[in-house]
Structure formats: C-alpha cells, structure tokens
Design a protein around this motif. Structure first.
Motif, mmCIF file in Angstrom:
data_model
loop_
_atom_site.group_PDB
_atom_site.id
_atom_site.type_symbol
_atom_site.label_atom_id
_atom_site.label_comp_id
_atom_site.label_asym_id
_atom_site.label_seq_id
_atom_site.Cartn_x
_atom_site.Cartn_y
_atom_site.Cartn_z
ATOM 1 N N THR A 3 0.832 -1.033 0.029
ATOM 2 C CA THR A 3 -0.125 -0.005 -0.051
ATOM 3 C C THR A 3 0.690 1.263 -0.106
ATOM 4 O O THR A 3 2.054 1.024 0.193
ATOM 5 C CB THR A 3 -1.001 0.077 1.252
ATOM 6 O OG1 THR A 3 -1.981 0.957 0.987
ATOM 7 C CG2 THR A 3 -0.209 0.247 2.619
ATOM 8 N N ARG A 56 -1.293 13.316 -4.669
ATOM 9 C CA ARG A 56 -1.609 13.005 -5.926
ATOM 10 C C ARG A 56 -0.797 11.521 -6.135
ATOM 11 O O ARG A 56 -1.425 10.724 -6.866
ATOM 12 C CB ARG A 56 -0.884 13.824 -7.007
ATOM 13 C CG ARG A 56 -2.085 15.028 -6.848
ATOM 14 C CD ARG A 56 -1.551 16.306 -7.928
ATOM 15 N NE ARG A 56 -1.081 15.988 -9.170
ATOM 16 C CZ ARG A 56 -0.457 16.830 -9.734
ATOM 17 N NH1 ARG A 56 0.005 18.039 -9.093
ATOM 18 N NH2 ARG A 56 0.042 16.490 -10.664
ATOM 19 N N TRP A 57 0.423 11.449 -5.392
ATOM 20 C CA TRP A 57 1.148 10.140 -5.535
ATOM 21 C C TRP A 57 0.386 9.106 -5.129
ATOM 22 O O TRP A 57 0.480 7.964 -5.386
ATOM 23 C CB TRP A 57 2.632 10.294 -5.040
ATOM 24 C CG TRP A 57 3.435 10.863 -5.976
ATOM 25 C CD1 TRP A 57 4.037 11.897 -6.335
ATOM 26 C CD2 TRP A 57 4.043 9.812 -7.097
ATOM 27 N NE1 TRP A 57 5.073 11.896 -7.308
ATOM 28 C CE2 TRP A 57 5.078 10.743 -7.805
ATOM 29 C CE3 TRP A 57 4.125 8.648 -7.533
ATOM 30 C CZ2 TRP A 57 5.735 10.205 -9.008
ATOM 31 C CZ3 TRP A 57 4.817 7.997 -8.599
ATOM 32 C CH2 TRP A 57 5.654 8.945 -9.263
ATOM 33 N N SER A 59 -2.718 8.784 -4.168
ATOM 34 C CA SER A 59 -3.937 8.450 -5.130
ATOM 35 C C SER A 59 -3.643 7.720 -6.283
ATOM 36 O O SER A 59 -4.332 6.747 -6.503
ATOM 37 C CB SER A 59 -4.511 9.773 -5.444
ATOM 38 O OG SER A 59 -5.123 10.303 -4.309
ATOM 39 N N ALA A 60 -2.610 8.019 -7.149
ATOM 40 C CA ALA A 60 -1.966 7.336 -8.188
ATOM 41 C C ALA A 60 -1.896 5.716 -7.650
ATOM 42 O O ALA A 60 -2.115 4.963 -8.616
ATOM 43 C CB ALA A 60 -1.179 8.276 -8.784
ATOM 44 N N GLN A 62 -2.431 4.120 -5.361
ATOM 45 C CA GLN A 62 -3.760 3.328 -4.797
ATOM 46 C C GLN A 62 -4.655 2.837 -5.913
ATOM 47 O O GLN A 62 -5.095 1.689 -5.842
ATOM 48 C CB GLN A 62 -4.407 4.057 -3.654
ATOM 49 C CG GLN A 62 -3.736 4.253 -2.400
ATOM 50 C CD GLN A 62 -3.648 2.892 -1.520
ATOM 51 O OE1 GLN A 62 -3.933 1.808 -2.101
ATOM 52 N NE2 GLN A 62 -3.228 3.094 -0.393
ATOM 53 N N PHE A 63 -4.613 3.742 -6.980
ATOM 54 C CA PHE A 63 -5.282 3.384 -8.165
ATOM 55 C C PHE A 63 -4.763 2.308 -8.723
ATOM 56 O O PHE A 63 -5.426 1.262 -9.134
ATOM 57 C CB PHE A 63 -5.587 4.738 -9.039
ATOM 58 C CG PHE A 63 -6.223 4.409 -10.278
ATOM 59 C CD1 PHE A 63 -7.539 4.175 -10.447
ATOM 60 C CD2 PHE A 63 -5.530 4.200 -11.425
ATOM 61 C CE1 PHE A 63 -8.294 4.118 -11.490
ATOM 62 C CE2 PHE A 63 -6.207 3.784 -12.752
ATOM 63 C CZ PHE A 63 -7.562 3.786 -12.824
ATOM 64 N N TRP A 64 -3.333 2.429 -8.756
ATOM 65 C CA TRP A 64 -2.722 1.238 -9.714
ATOM 66 C C TRP A 64 -2.702 -0.073 -8.909
ATOM 67 O O TRP A 64 -3.128 -1.176 -9.520
ATOM 68 C CB TRP A 64 -1.153 1.755 -9.622
ATOM 69 C CG TRP A 64 -0.295 0.748 -10.302
ATOM 70 C CD1 TRP A 64 -0.234 0.848 -11.920
ATOM 71 C CD2 TRP A 64 0.195 -0.418 -9.912
ATOM 72 N NE1 TRP A 64 0.661 -0.299 -12.166
ATOM 73 C CE2 TRP A 64 0.833 -1.195 -10.996
ATOM 74 C CE3 TRP A 64 0.473 -0.859 -8.454
ATOM 75 C CZ2 TRP A 64 1.737 -2.327 -10.786
ATOM 76 C CZ3 TRP A 64 1.210 -2.026 -8.457
ATOM 77 C CH2 TRP A 64 1.939 -2.842 -9.624
ATOM 78 N N SER A 66 -5.320 -0.949 -6.916
ATOM 79 C CA SER A 66 -6.694 -1.627 -7.047
ATOM 80 C C SER A 66 -7.007 -2.081 -8.356
ATOM 81 O O SER A 66 -7.692 -3.044 -8.529
ATOM 82 C CB SER A 66 -7.680 -0.642 -6.600
ATOM 83 O OG SER A 66 -7.458 0.558 -7.384
ATOM 84 N N HIS A 67 -6.553 -1.331 -9.394
ATOM 85 C CA HIS A 67 -6.837 -1.797 -10.949
ATOM 86 C C HIS A 67 -6.099 -2.705 -11.465
ATOM 87 O O HIS A 67 -6.199 -3.528 -12.420
ATOM 88 C CB HIS A 67 -6.956 -0.564 -11.801
ATOM 89 C CG HIS A 67 -8.262 0.007 -11.537
ATOM 90 N ND1 HIS A 67 -8.192 1.115 -10.298
ATOM 91 C CD2 HIS A 67 -9.446 -0.019 -12.053
ATOM 92 C CE1 HIS A 67 -9.456 1.540 -10.216
ATOM 93 N NE2 HIS A 67 -10.109 1.158 -11.166
ATOM 94 N N HIS A 68 -4.827 -2.734 -11.021
ATOM 95 C CA HIS A 68 -3.638 -3.487 -11.746
ATOM 96 C C HIS A 68 -3.514 -4.896 -10.913
ATOM 97 O O HIS A 68 -2.776 -5.764 -11.307
ATOM 98 C CB HIS A 68 -2.445 -2.963 -12.105
ATOM 99 C CG HIS A 68 -2.634 -1.880 -13.219
ATOM 100 N ND1 HIS A 68 -3.390 -2.163 -14.361
ATOM 101 C CD2 HIS A 68 -2.921 -0.288 -13.019
ATOM 102 C CE1 HIS A 68 -3.124 -0.973 -15.222
ATOM 103 N NE2 HIS A 68 -3.074 -0.030 -14.220
#
Length: 113
Positions: A3, A56-57, A59-60, A62-64, A66-68
């Motif tokens: 995380t 921003r980092w 968020s990016a 965490q997005f990565w 969860s999606h990858h």
C-alpha cells in the motif's frame, strides 16, 4: 507493493498509522531476505511543502494497486492450526501476519481449531 499512505512511518510500530504530514508519503512493500524469509519494507518520500504532490502520488499508487492488482483478494478466510509453530501459531498470526493484511486492506476471518 502492499500500500501507499500519507505520512512517514517512524518505526515498525507506527507503520499502521503513519504521521499526518501532508508533504510526505510512505510506500510499503514485501521484500525477500535470506533463508526464504519475507519482510515488510517501506520507502519514505518527501515532496515540496504546500504542494499537493504527496496526495496525488498516493492516489495514483492506490489506483494502480486496485486496478492492476486484480489477483489481490479483497477478503480471506484464514485457518490456523493452534498446534503449529510450537503451539504459538495464533500468537504468530496476530503479531506478524494480521497487521500486514490490515495494512493491505484485506479483510480476514480467522478460524483457529
């Protein structure tokens, strides 16, 4: 990668709740050590004051995650053999493993029989 969280992790006990410093963030990951052992590692990053880069980092990242990380489970059913680990399996799980699952945002249901 396990995380990414805002703030700095001062030591292992504070890894679950990093300080609320808005201009730094910590990335937690698993690293292999000698003798096939695994350890939770962390990297701390600092951004310029009063910039939104840390947010921003995080968020990016965490997005990565969860999606990858589509193979990462959202929840686990954990079976513990209480006689294992020299009859300390439950203590080992609670002291070393449970916090890792919590840090990764994985919900667990534990059965020890």
């Amino acid at each position: 990668m396990v995380t990414a969280r805002l703030g700095a992790a001062k030591d292992a006990k504070e890894r679950m709740s990093p300080a609320g410093d808005e201009n730094c963030f910590t990335v937690f990951f698993i690293q292999r050590e000698k003798e096939e052992r695994w350890k939770l590692g962390s990297l701390e990053f600092t951004t310029p004051p009063e910039s939104e880069l840390a947010v921003r980092w995080v968020s990016a990242l965490q997005f990565w995650i969860s999606h990858h990380g589509v193979t990462r489970p959202k929840s686990l059913l954990v079976f513990i053999n209480p006689a294992g680990g020299r009859k300390k399996a439950v203590e080992i799980y609670q002291g070393q493993v449970a916090s890792l699952f919590a840090l990764a945002g994985i919900h667990t249901h534990v059965i020890a029989w």
